[in-house]
Scaffold this motif. Structure first.
Motif, PDB file in Angstrom:
ATOM      1  N   ARG A  88       0.876  -1.185   0.000  1.00 62.51           N
ATOM      2  CA  ARG A  88       0.000   0.000   0.000  1.00 62.51           C
ATOM      3  C   ARG A  88       0.911   1.232   0.000  1.00 62.51           C
ATOM      4  NH1 ARG A  88       2.457   2.173   4.468  1.00 62.51           N
ATOM      5  NH2 ARG A  88       2.192   0.897   6.336  1.00 62.51           N
ATOM      6  N   PRO A  89       0.364   2.432  -0.255  1.00 65.42           N
ATOM      7  CA  PRO A  89       1.223   3.607  -0.304  1.00 65.42           C
ATOM      8  C   PRO A  89       2.108   3.740   0.934  1.00 65.42           C
ATOM      9  CG  PRO A  89      -0.916   4.160  -1.189  1.00 65.42           C
ATOM     10  CD  PRO A  89      -1.032   2.766  -0.646  1.00 65.42           C
ATOM     11  N   ALA A  90       3.402   3.881   0.715  1.00 69.31           N
ATOM     12  CA  ALA A  90       4.372   3.917   1.802  1.00 69.31           C
ATOM     13  C   ALA A  90       4.262   5.184   2.633  1.00 69.31           C
ATOM     14  CB  ALA A  90       5.779   3.794   1.225  1.00 69.31           C
ATOM     15  N   ASN A  91       3.661   6.236   2.069  1.00 68.79           N
ATOM     16  CA  ASN A  91       3.579   7.490   2.815  1.00 68.79           C
ATOM     17  C   ASN A  91       2.301   7.639   3.621  1.00 68.79           C
ATOM     18  OD1 ASN A  91       2.522   7.691   0.122  1.00 68.79           O
ATOM     19  ND2 ASN A  91       2.522   9.922   0.255  1.00 68.79           N
ATOM     20  N   PHE A  92       1.557   6.527   3.846  1.00 67.04           N
ATOM     21  CA  PHE A  92       0.533   6.538   4.884  1.00 67.04           C
ATOM     22  C   PHE A  92       1.250   6.725   6.225  1.00 67.04           C
ATOM     23  CE2 PHE A  92      -2.610   4.197   2.096  1.00 67.04           C
ATOM     24  CZ  PHE A  92      -3.622   5.143   2.207  1.00 67.04           C
ATOM     25  N   PRO A  93       0.574   7.251   7.233  1.00 64.77           N
ATOM     26  CA  PRO A  93       1.223   7.490   8.526  1.00 64.77           C
ATOM     27  C   PRO A  93       1.806   6.218   9.143  1.00 64.77           C
ATOM     28  CG  PRO A  93      -0.882   8.641   8.419  1.00 64.77           C
ATOM     29  CD  PRO A  93      -0.825   7.741   7.220  1.00 64.77           C
ATOM     30  N   VAL A  94       2.815   6.411   9.978  1.00 64.90           N
ATOM     31  CA  VAL A  94       3.429   5.298  10.700  1.00 64.90           C
ATOM     32  C   VAL A  94       2.364   4.569  11.514  1.00 64.90           C
ATOM     33  CG1 VAL A  94       5.087   4.677  12.492  1.00 64.90           C
ATOM     34  CG2 VAL A  94       5.672   6.436  10.812  1.00 64.90           C
ATOM     35  N   GLY A  95       2.380   3.254  11.460  1.00 64.98           N
ATOM     36  CA  GLY A  95       1.403   2.450  12.183  1.00 64.98           C
ATOM     37  C   GLY A  95       0.263   1.950  11.318  1.00 64.98           C
ATOM     38  N   THR A  96       0.176   2.454  10.064  1.00 59.21           N
ATOM     39  CA  THR A  96      -0.850   1.976   9.145  1.00 59.21           C
ATOM     40  C   THR A  96      -0.578   0.514   8.796  1.00 59.21           C
ATOM     41  OG1 THR A  96      -1.108   4.181   8.185  1.00 59.21           O
ATOM     42  CG2 THR A  96      -1.916   2.334   6.884  1.00 59.21           C
ATOM     43  N   PRO A  97      -1.604  -0.336   8.749  1.00 60.89           N
ATOM     44  CA  PRO A  97      -1.384  -1.748   8.388  1.00 60.89           C
ATOM     45  C   PRO A  97      -0.728  -1.886   7.015  1.00 60.89           C
ATOM     46  CG  PRO A  97      -3.580  -1.436   9.276  1.00 60.89           C
ATOM     47  CD  PRO A  97      -3.010  -0.060   9.073  1.00 60.89           C
ATOM     48  N   GLY A  98      -0.041  -3.001   6.816  1.00 64.95           N
ATOM     49  CA  GLY A  98       0.577  -3.285   5.535  1.00 64.95           C
ATOM     50  C   GLY A  98       1.966  -2.697   5.413  1.00 64.95           C
TER      51      GLY A  98
END
Length: 264
Positions: A88-98
């Motif tokens: 999934r997009p790597a620039n989702f906030p830290v702690g996002t699943p995946g």
């Protein structure tokens, strides 16, 4: 190394279309790795389910990338942490699943697939440019690198590609569902295509049923969208990368339009 990057698969028709054409293209081009954007692959065009992901892998896909509809199906939280072939997009906030990137072993060597999402006209995620700097420090030095940049605007996609020129093998845009005709190799060897296009309905508007979208533009009122039916299209890009330099050698756009309905 030869990579087949397939555009956003939209709904059940998109998955059916891919199941028809992918085996033929696999036989014709013999890619070392097959990557597909699956964030619209669920029946309603939002998200991806476990059975859909399994079907894609059984068709020979090595990696599935996502985007702004990554969480469109609740069941994704049940398997995304366990599936190394989904990013999934790597620039989702830290702690996002995946995970935001993965390293795929191929007969031609390692391929690192990185997924990022743009911020212009989209969610205010972490900076994709700075996130890439962080990720590149973790990528194996002997790996080719493919970036799926899921973004809205041409300028943001081009800016990231030039920012990464010479540091990654290729940057391919997804999200707009319309294939662009600007494939090229940048001055330091990074292959680039603004948008690879989509796989699914040919007679819809970016894969959705036309009348609802037209009604929304006419009335500016909320309207429920549904995946279109009828004829189909298949869009992808073939990327050849030098195994020694990790730079792109050639890009070939693939576009297939069906004249008759694939399924009713």
């Amino acid at each position: 190394m030869r990579i087949l990057m397939i555009g956003d698969v939209v709904g059940s028709l998109g998955l059916k279309t891919m199941s028809v054409y992918l085996p033929k293209l696999n036989k014709l081009y013999s890619p070392d790795a097959i990557v597909v954007n699956g964030e619209n692959a669920a029946g309603n065009g939002r998200g991806i389910g476990k059975a859909i992901a399994r079907e894609m892998f059984e068709l020979g896909v090595h990696c599935i990338t996502l985007g702004n509809h990554a969480w469109g199906q609740a069941e994704v939280f049940d398997f995304i942490d366990e599936e190394q072939g989904i990013v999934r997009p790597a620039n989702f906030p830290v702690g996002t699943p995946g995970q935001g990137f993965t390293v795929i072993p191929t007969q031609a060597g390692k391929l690192t697939v990185i997924n990022l999402m743009g911020r212009t006209f989209m969610a205010p995620l972490d900076c994709p440019f700075r996130k890439m700097d962080e990720i590149l420090e973790q990528v194996p030095t002997d790996s080719c690198i493919l970036v799926d940049f899921h973004a809205e605007t041409t300028s943001e996609k081009q800016a990231l590609a030039w920012y990464l020129d010479g540091r990654v093998s290729a940057v391919v845009g997804t999200h707009t569902h319309v294939q662009t005709a600007d494939e090229r190799i940048l001055s330091k060897g990074t292959g680039y295509l603004t948008d690879v296009g989509m796989v699914g309905p040919y007679d819809g508007i970016i894969g959705m049923e036309r009348s609802a979208i037209i009604k929304r533009f006419l009335t500016q009122m909320p309207v429920r969208f549904s995946v279109a039916k009828g004829r189909c299209q298949f869009n992808a890009v073939l990327i050849d990368i030098d195994k020694q330099t990790k730079k792109a050698k050639h890009l070939k756009r693939i576009r297939i339009d069906e004249d008759t309905p694939l399924i009713s």
